[in-house]
Design a protein around this motif. Structure first.
Motif, PDB file in Angstrom:
ATOM      1  N   TYR A 167       0.754  -1.068  -0.035  1.00 37.17           N
ATOM      2  CA  TYR A 167      -0.117   0.090  -0.069  1.00 37.17           C
ATOM      3  C   TYR A 167       0.703   1.135  -0.177  1.00 37.17           C
ATOM      4  O   TYR A 167       0.436   2.368  -0.738  1.00 37.17           O
ATOM      5  N   TYR A 168       2.059   1.172   0.549  1.00 40.49           N
ATOM      6  CA  TYR A 168       2.958   2.364   0.889  1.00 40.49           C
ATOM      7  C   TYR A 168       3.414   2.631  -0.725  1.00 40.49           C
ATOM      8  O   TYR A 168       3.555   3.801  -1.258  1.00 40.49           O
ATOM      9  N   PHE A 169       3.966   1.594  -1.339  1.00 38.80           N
ATOM     10  CA  PHE A 169       4.762   1.671  -2.674  1.00 38.80           C
ATOM     11  C   PHE A 169       3.969   2.082  -3.830  1.00 38.80           C
ATOM     12  O   PHE A 169       4.259   2.627  -4.862  1.00 38.80           O
ATOM     13  N   LEU A 170       2.680   1.483  -3.834  1.00 40.29           N
ATOM     14  CA  LEU A 170       1.674   1.657  -4.953  1.00 40.29           C
ATOM     15  C   LEU A 170       1.603   3.007  -5.430  1.00 40.29           C
ATOM     16  O   LEU A 170       1.645   3.295  -6.546  1.00 40.29           O
ATOM     17  N   PRO A 171       1.312   4.011  -4.546  1.00 39.27           N
ATOM     18  CA  PRO A 171       1.204   5.390  -5.138  1.00 39.27           C
ATOM     19  C   PRO A 171       2.367   5.920  -5.604  1.00 39.27           C
ATOM     20  O   PRO A 171       2.486   6.761  -6.323  1.00 39.27           O
ATOM     21  N   VAL A 172       3.496   5.405  -4.969  1.00 33.15           N
ATOM     22  CA  VAL A 172       4.770   5.790  -5.515  1.00 33.15           C
ATOM     23  C   VAL A 172       5.124   5.588  -6.982  1.00 33.15           C
ATOM     24  O   VAL A 172       5.430   6.205  -7.994  1.00 33.15           O
ATOM     25  N   PHE A 173       4.724   4.228  -7.453  1.00 27.94           N
ATOM     26  CA  PHE A 173       5.007   3.833  -8.731  1.00 27.94           C
ATOM     27  C   PHE A 173       3.923   4.253  -9.681  1.00 27.94           C
ATOM     28  O   PHE A 173       4.265   4.383 -10.862  1.00 27.94           O
ATOM     29  N   ILE A 174       2.784   4.493  -9.220  1.00 29.29           N
ATOM     30  CA  ILE A 174       1.398   5.112  -9.949  1.00 29.29           C
ATOM     31  C   ILE A 174       1.721   6.812 -10.208  1.00 29.29           C
ATOM     32  O   ILE A 174       1.523   6.927 -11.199  1.00 29.29           O
ATOM     33  N   GLY A 175       2.026   7.290  -9.282  1.00 25.81           N
ATOM     34  CA  GLY A 175       2.252   8.596  -9.050  1.00 25.81           C
ATOM     35  C   GLY A 175       1.110   9.429  -8.831  1.00 25.81           C
ATOM     36  O   GLY A 175      -0.324   9.090  -8.962  1.00 25.81           O
ATOM     37  N   VAL A 176       1.095  10.324  -7.895  1.00 24.77           N
ATOM     38  CA  VAL A 176       0.155  11.242  -7.078  1.00 24.77           C
ATOM     39  C   VAL A 176      -0.019  12.640  -7.698  1.00 24.77           C
ATOM     40  O   VAL A 176       1.022  13.054  -7.592  1.00 24.77           O
ATOM     41  N   PRO A 177      -1.289  12.996  -8.324  1.00 28.47           N
ATOM     42  CA  PRO A 177      -1.197  14.380  -8.691  1.00 28.47           C
ATOM     43  C   PRO A 177      -0.866  15.220  -7.334  1.00 28.47           C
ATOM     44  O   PRO A 177      -1.370  14.903  -6.317  1.00 28.47           O
TER      45      PRO A 177
END
Length: 145
Positions: free
Chosen positions: A32-42
């Protein structure tokens, strides 16, 4: 093999199961921590959702401690070892729900500080580390009967 040894073998097996479940929950938090890192967050957060997620996540983690305490007390009172497992799974699931709110905080509300919510939920799960003494306390009377 005596009944005491049978009970001890069952308790050891249940404890190993709890440890495996705990490790699996912990690994999900890392994902859960790394998923947004790889997807990218606006970088433009949505404030209304931010408030909801930032309230619900810690609330669920705190509720997990109350739920586990209730199940542990009931397991000792009724001498039912299964309630220890149920209480642990419920507490871990509530912590995971808090972490999912942290993940949603990143993916839906676009908060770049989502990791605080996931970290808080992870600390909650670490504090829920299974203890063999809980299993022993729940089965104490049945082992000595």
């Amino acid at each position: 093999m005596t009944t005491t040894q049978d009970e001890q073998t069952k308790l050891n097996a249940q404890y190993r199961t709890l440890l495996i479940l705990w490790a699996a929950f912990l690994m999900m938090f890392v994902i859960y921590y790394f998923l947004p890192v790889f997807i990218g967050v606006p970088h433009e957060p949505i404030k209304q959702l931010l408030i909801v997620f930032n309230v619900m996540s810690p609330l669920l983690v705190v509720a997990s401690f109350f739920a586990r305490r209730i199940f542990l007390a009931r397991s000792v009172a009724t001498h039912d070892v299964r309630l220890v497992t149920t209480g642990f799974i419920l507490a871990a699931a509530l912590c995971e729900a808090g972490a999912i709110f942290g993940l949603l905080d990143a993916l839906v509300a676009h908060d770049r500080y989502y990791f605080i919510l996931i970290g808080f939920a992870m600390v909650g799960l670490v504090l829920h580390f299974p203890k063999r003494s809980h299993l022993g306390a729940a089965s104490f009377k049945s082992m000595n009967a």
